[in-house]
Design an enzyme around this catalytic site. Structure first.
Site, PDB file in Angstrom:
ATOM      1  N   TYR B  52      58.628  -2.019  78.921  1.00  0.00           N
ATOM      2  CA  TYR B  52      58.102  -3.320  78.903  1.00  0.00           C
ATOM      3  C   TYR B  52      57.338  -3.707  77.987  1.00  0.00           C
ATOM      4  CZ  TYR B  52      59.987  -3.038  84.035  1.00  0.00           C
ATOM      5  OH  TYR B  52      60.840  -2.846  85.125  1.00  0.00           O
ATOM      6  N   GLU B  53      57.275  -5.041  77.486  1.00  0.00           N
ATOM      7  CA  GLU B  53      56.410  -5.463  76.245  1.00  0.00           C
ATOM      8  C   GLU B  53      55.112  -5.187  76.366  1.00  0.00           C
ATOM      9  OE1 GLU B  53      57.757  -9.556  75.898  1.00  0.00           O
ATOM     10  OE2 GLU B  53      56.338 -10.334  77.509  1.00  0.00           O
ATOM     11  N   SER B  54      54.389  -4.959  77.493  1.00  0.00           N
ATOM     12  CA  SER B  54      53.236  -4.732  77.690  1.00  0.00           C
ATOM     13  C   SER B  54      52.603  -3.325  76.938  1.00  0.00           C
ATOM     14  CB  SER B  54      52.506  -4.810  79.129  1.00  0.00           C
ATOM     15  OG  SER B  54      53.481  -3.698  79.923  1.00  0.00           O
ATOM     16  N   GLY B  55      53.544  -2.646  76.803  1.00  0.00           N
ATOM     17  CA  GLY B  55      53.332  -1.189  76.040  1.00  0.00           C
ATOM     18  C   GLY B  55      53.666  -0.007  76.787  1.00  0.00           C
TER      19      GLY B  55
END
Lengths: 277, 260, 277, 260
Positions: B52-55
Site C-alpha cells: 500500500y502506498e502508505s509504505g
C-alpha cells in the site's frame, strides 16, 4: 544548531506559525497533527499556504475556518468516505475565501519533500508522463538525463516555512521517535525552516532500536506533549483510528452552518490539546 | 443480491482477484482493489505480495482498511518504509508487477480521470480528490488493472481531464509519451472484462459476466464499445471465493463498527 | 517476483557471478562480505568490474588475485592503517593486471546507488564543485535546475550486474534483516540485477521493529548462511571488528610473494565459508 | 614529548578541540579529528554533536574508532542512518556546522589533495586513497577546519590534484565555482593556526604554538607563508585537556589491543 524547546502547544504555535506562512502538516493517515491544526485555527492564523499530500478533515477544517490562501496537495478526500466538502466549497464557490491550488501526484510531492530535506533546489524523478497535470501546474517542468537523454520530471523542492507533525514520543532532550507508518514526516521537518512536533508523551528513554526513525533535537524548533494529539487519526501503540469520526464528519461538513457550529463548540471554545471528542 | 446467489460487485471483485497470480507484487488501493487482492491472498495466491502506498511492504491485513494507512496494514506488514522510499525504490524502482487503479472516468484507451468533472480546471463543476499515487502507478507498475463500475457517466467518449495515462491515443502513443511499461492490460467492471486490442490498444470486451447482455454493456458505455471475436462468459464465483470474500467483509464491518 | 533461493555459498556464487560482470560488494566498515569475496576468488572469476565505496582488504585481495579489470570506488585504503598495496601495485605497476579506475566521491557513489535503487538513469546532487575529479572522469556531468538555474552534478545511476552483501539474519522465507551501520547495502541490492546475501544465521523470526531495515525475499536472488562471513570486519550483535587483522594485513600485502603465499594457504586451500583465521 | 609536558600532536589536537563550540554539529573523520572532537565533547563542549559519514548520528564513543564505521560509533549513537541518507539529508541538507578535513597536500588557499602525487593521474607516482566524503564536506558543511602536520611536502605551492575545494584561486573564486558555504575558516597544524585573509582568502598564520619560531613555520611551508599583523601565541593545553586526551588514547589503545 539550537536544540528543541519543550513548551506548551499554545506557545509552540504562537512562536512558530505566522500569518502568510507556508505550512506543512503531514501524517499519512497515521499521526495526523489534529491538535496542532486546531490550535492554529484558534489563534486565527490567516493567509496560509497549506501543504499536505492528503488533505483530509484537518485541512477541511482549516480551509473552512478561513486560514488558507492556497493549498498544495496530491489527494484531497475523506478516505473511504468521500469528498472534503469545505475544500470543495472553497474551490468551487470561493467560500469562505477563494482558494488557490497547486496540485501534484503523490510521487511528485514525496520526491519534493525528499529534495527539500536533501537541500536540493528541485526533485528529479520519472513521473507525470502523458497526463494533464503539467498543463495546469507550471511548477512541473523537466530535465534531460545527460547520459541517456531521457526526459525526467522536475518540480521545485518543498521548503515550507513551518512543518508540524505528531509522533509517539520525545525524550527530555527533545529527540523524537516515529514508528509504524512514518509517511513523509521526517522529510517535512528536515525540509522546513521551523518545525513543531507534538507527541503523545515525553519519556526518559525513547527505546528505539539501532536504526529507529529518530529526529534529533537540533532539527526541531518546538516540542509539546499533547496526548491524543492525532485524534481522530491514530497513534500506533497508543490508540486506533476513529473511523466513525471520519464517517460522521461527512454530514457535518456538507453544510456551512452546521460546520461553523461544530467548529465553534468543538474547537473554538476549547483549550489547546483539549481534543474534540 | 441477484437470484444467482452473488452480487454484481462480488462478481467484479472475484474476477479481479483471479487476475492476480501467486507471487506477484501488487500495489493496492483502498476499496474494491483491497478486497480483490486480499481475496486472492486468502484463496489461490497465498504468496501474492501486497503493498500500500502508505509504505507498508508485504502486508497481510485481516480486515480491509478504510484508509490507505490504517494501523492494521502496518501491524501485519513485513516492514514499513517512508513514503518517499515507497515511491522511489519500490514503485519507480520497478518492483511492482501489478497496480490496481480506480477512476471517476475512463476512456476507450484506459486513460483515467480522478481530478475534475465539468466546468474548467480552476472552477470545476465537481472537484474530485485528485491524482494520489495513480499517475506514477500507471506508468511504473509493470501492468495495471482498472476496476470500475460501468455507466455512461464513468465510461466516457472524452475525459474532462487526464490524470493517469493509459494507452494515450491508442497505437504506439503510450510508449511515445515515454512510458516503458504495459499500462492497462485489463479492465474489470460489474458487467464484463475488457482488454486492449493488440494493435489499436482500444479496450474491447473479452468476457461477459453471467446473466449480462451485450446490450446492457453497450448502454452502460459512453463510447461505441467493441466486442472481441471470441467473447466468453466470465466463470461464476466459486462458493469458496464467495465465502472467503463475505467473511472478509463481515470481519471488516465488525472491526470498523467497534471503533465508534 | 521470484523469492530468494536459500543455498550454499558455492552455489550462490556459481549461479550468480559470471566472468565480466560488474560486481558490487558493499559494507561500510561493518558487514563486509569477506567470505563471499573469497569464494569468488576461489571460483576464479575474471574480468570483473569491482564496485565499492571503500575498497579495503577484500578488494585488495581480489585485485591481487587477478579477478578485476576495473575498479569503481571513492576511497581506497586500509582504514586507520595506510595504503592498499595490491590496489596500488595494480594501478601503479599493472600487477598482476592493468586496472582501469573510475573514481568518485562518497557523496556521488551514495547518490548513484540511491538512483539505481530508485530506477533512475542518473543521480542528481550538489557535488564535485571546484575540484579535478570531473576532469578525469567523463561520467561526471551536470544538469541545470529548471527553476533556479543552479548547475547540479549528475552521474549515471549505479546498476551492477550483481550485488553481494552480508547481514545478521534471514528468515526461512528469505527475508533479510540489517542493523547497526547499514551503509548502502539495501540500495546496492535493489540497484542490482542479481544479488547474493550471506547471513550469520537463518532464523524463524527476524524480530525487527515496525520500521526495521528489511529486504524482502523477492528482492534477492540467493541467500547462504555463512557464520563469521564478515570477518575480519564485524557483525553488530555477533562479533567485533578484528582491528589487529587490518594492521597485520599491511606487511602481508606489501610483497607480491608474501601476499600470494598467504592467499594460497588462507583462501585457496580452504572451503567456502571456512574463514581465514 | 617535549620538555613542555605535551607533544606537538597534543597541542594540535587541543587547538582543534577548542575551535569547536558547544552545540555545534560536527562531521568528524578518523584520526586526529576524532580525537579533537571527542576531547571537546568531554571538556568544554558536552553538547557538541558528532556525526561520522558511516551514518552514525550524534555518537558518543568512549574509545576512538580505528575506522569510520567501528561498532563503538553505532552503539553509542542516537541513531544510525543509511549512507545515502547521511550524504543527502544531513550533509547536503545543510545540517553540518563544522567539517574536519585532513589532507596529503594543502595549498595556500586551503584546497586539498588526497588523490595522487607525482606522475600522471592514470600512472601516478603515489596513489593516495582518494576523495571519500571530503569533496562534499568541503562545500556543504557551513565551514571546515583543516588538520595537517606541517611540512614542505604537505604544504605545497601547487597541488598535484585538487580533490576538495578550499578558496580556489582566492578572492571570490570559491563562490564563483558554485560553493555557498564558508570553506576552510581555520587550519590547525602541529606548529601554528592559520585563517584565510578576509580579502585574498590566502591562509595566513594567526597563532603560533608555544616554543615554535616563525622560521620553523616558514621552513615547513612550501609557499611564501604570511603572518597576520597581530599574531598571538596559542594558549598552552590545560592539564585537564591533556589528562582527558591521554585517557581517551589509553582507553583506545587498550580496546584495540583487546581485539587481537
Amino acid at each position: 544548531m539550537p536544540r528543541a524547546v519543550i513548551t506548551s502547544l499554545e506557545e509552540a504555535v504562537a512562536e512558530n506559525v505566522r500569518d502568510g506562512d507556508s505550512l506543512s502538516l503531514e501524517g499519512f493517515t497515521h499521526l495526523i497533527p489534529y491538535a496542532a491544526g486546531h490550535e492554529i485555527i484558534r489563534q486565527g492564523r490567516k493567509d496560509l499556504t497549506l501543504i499536505r499530500m492528503t488533505p483530509d478533515i484537518i485541512f477541511d477544517q482549516m480551509i473552512g475556518m478561513g486560514c488558507a490562501r492556497k493549498l498544495v496537495f496530491s489527494w484531497g478526500g475523506n478516505p473511504g468516505v468521500g469528498s472534503l466538502h469545505r475544500m470543495r466549497d472553497a474551490i468551487e464557490r470561493d467560500w469562505p475565501l477563494p482558494l488557490e491550488i497547486e496540485e501534484h501526484s503523490h510521487g511528485a510531492m514525496a520526491n519534493a519533500y525528499e529534495a527539500g530535506a536533501a537541500g536540493l533546489p528541485c526533485a528529479v524523478f520519472r513521473g507525470y508522463i502523458g497526463n494533464d497535470l503539467p498543463k495546469v501546474n507550471d511548477r512541473i517542468r523537466s530535465v534531460e538525463c545527460p547520459f541517456t537523454g531521457e526526459k525526467l520530471a522536475a518540480i521545485p523542492a518543498m521548503r515550507p516555512d513551518v512543518a508540524v507533525i505528531h509522533t509517539q514520543k520525545a525524550d527530555r532532550r527533545g529527540n523524537v521517535l516515529l514508528e509504524g507508518i512514518i509517511g513523509v514526516q521526517k522529510e517535512a521537518v528536515l525540509a522546513a525552516s521551523r518545525s513543531i512536533v507534538t507527541v503523545e508523551e515525553i519519556v526518559d528513554d525513547l527505546g528505539g532500536g539501532p536504526n529507529a526513525v529518530i529526529l534529533p533535537s537540533w532539527t526541531i524548533s518546538a516540542i509539546a506533549a499533547v496526548p491524543d494529539g492525532a485524534f481522530p487519526s491514530y497513534a500506533h501503540g497508543y490508540y486506533p483510528r476513529d473511523n466513525s469520526f471520519y464517517k460522521a464528519w461527512d454530514p457535518i461538513a456538507r453544510d456551512r452552518e452546521t460546520f461553523r457550529a461544530w467548529m465553534d463548540s468543538h474547537v473554538m471554545q476549547r483549550k489547546a490539546g483539549e481534543g474534540v471528542q | 443480491m441477484s437470484d444467482r446467489g452473488y452480487t454484481a460487485d462480488e462478481m467484479m471483485t472475484v474476477a479481479a482477484s483471479r487476475a492476480l497470480q501467486n507471487g506477484q507484487v501488487c500495489f493496492v488501493g483502498i476499496g474494491q482493489p483491497s478486497a480483490a487482492a486480499n481475496l486472492a491472498r486468502q484463496t489461490h495466491a497465498p504468496d501474492v505480495v501486497l503493498i500500500y502506498e502508505s509504505g507498508t511492504l508485504e502486508t497481510r491485513p485481516d480486515v480491509l482498511p478504510l484508509s490507505i494507512g490504517d494501523g492494521e496494514l502496518a501491524e501485519t506488514a513485513l516492514t514499513n518504509v517512508s513514503v518517499p522510499e515507497m515511491f522511489r525504490y519500490w514503485l519507480q524502482g520497478g518492483r511492482i508487477d501489478v497496480g490496481f487503479l480506480g477512476a471517476a472516468q475512463v476512456d476507450r484507451f484506459g486513460n483515467i480521470n480522478t481530478t475534475v468533472i465539468g466546468g474548467t480546471y480552476l472552477k470545476p463543476k465537481t472537484r474530485l480528490p485528485g491524482a494520489g499515487g495513480a499517475p506514477e502507478i500507471a506508468t511504473s507498475a509493470r501492468e495495471t488493472f482498472i476496476l470500475l463500475r460501468q455507466s455512461p457517466r464513468a465510461f466516457v467518449e472524452k475525459l474532462d481531464f487526464i490524470t493517469s495515462l493509459g494507452h494515450g491515443n491508442g497505437g504506439n502513443s503510450r510508449a511515445e509519451a515515454g512510458a516503458r511499461t504495459l499500462g492497462p492490460t485489463r479492465l474489470i467492471s460489474d458487467l464484463c472484462q475488457m482488454a486492449p486490442d493488440p494493435e489499436t490498444r482500444e479496450l474491447i470486451v473479452t468476457t461477459i459476466h453471467p446473466g449480462v447482455t451485450r446490450d446492457q454493456i453497450t448502454a452502460a458505455t459512453g463510447w461505441d464499445i467493441r466486442f472481441a471475436d471470441s467473447v466468453t462468459e466470465t466463470p461464476v464465483p466459486e462458493p469458496t471465493e464467495l465465502a472467503v470474500l463475505r467473511e472478509i467483509h463481515a470481519r471488516t464491518a465488525r472491526a470498523h463498527a467497534g471503533q465508534a
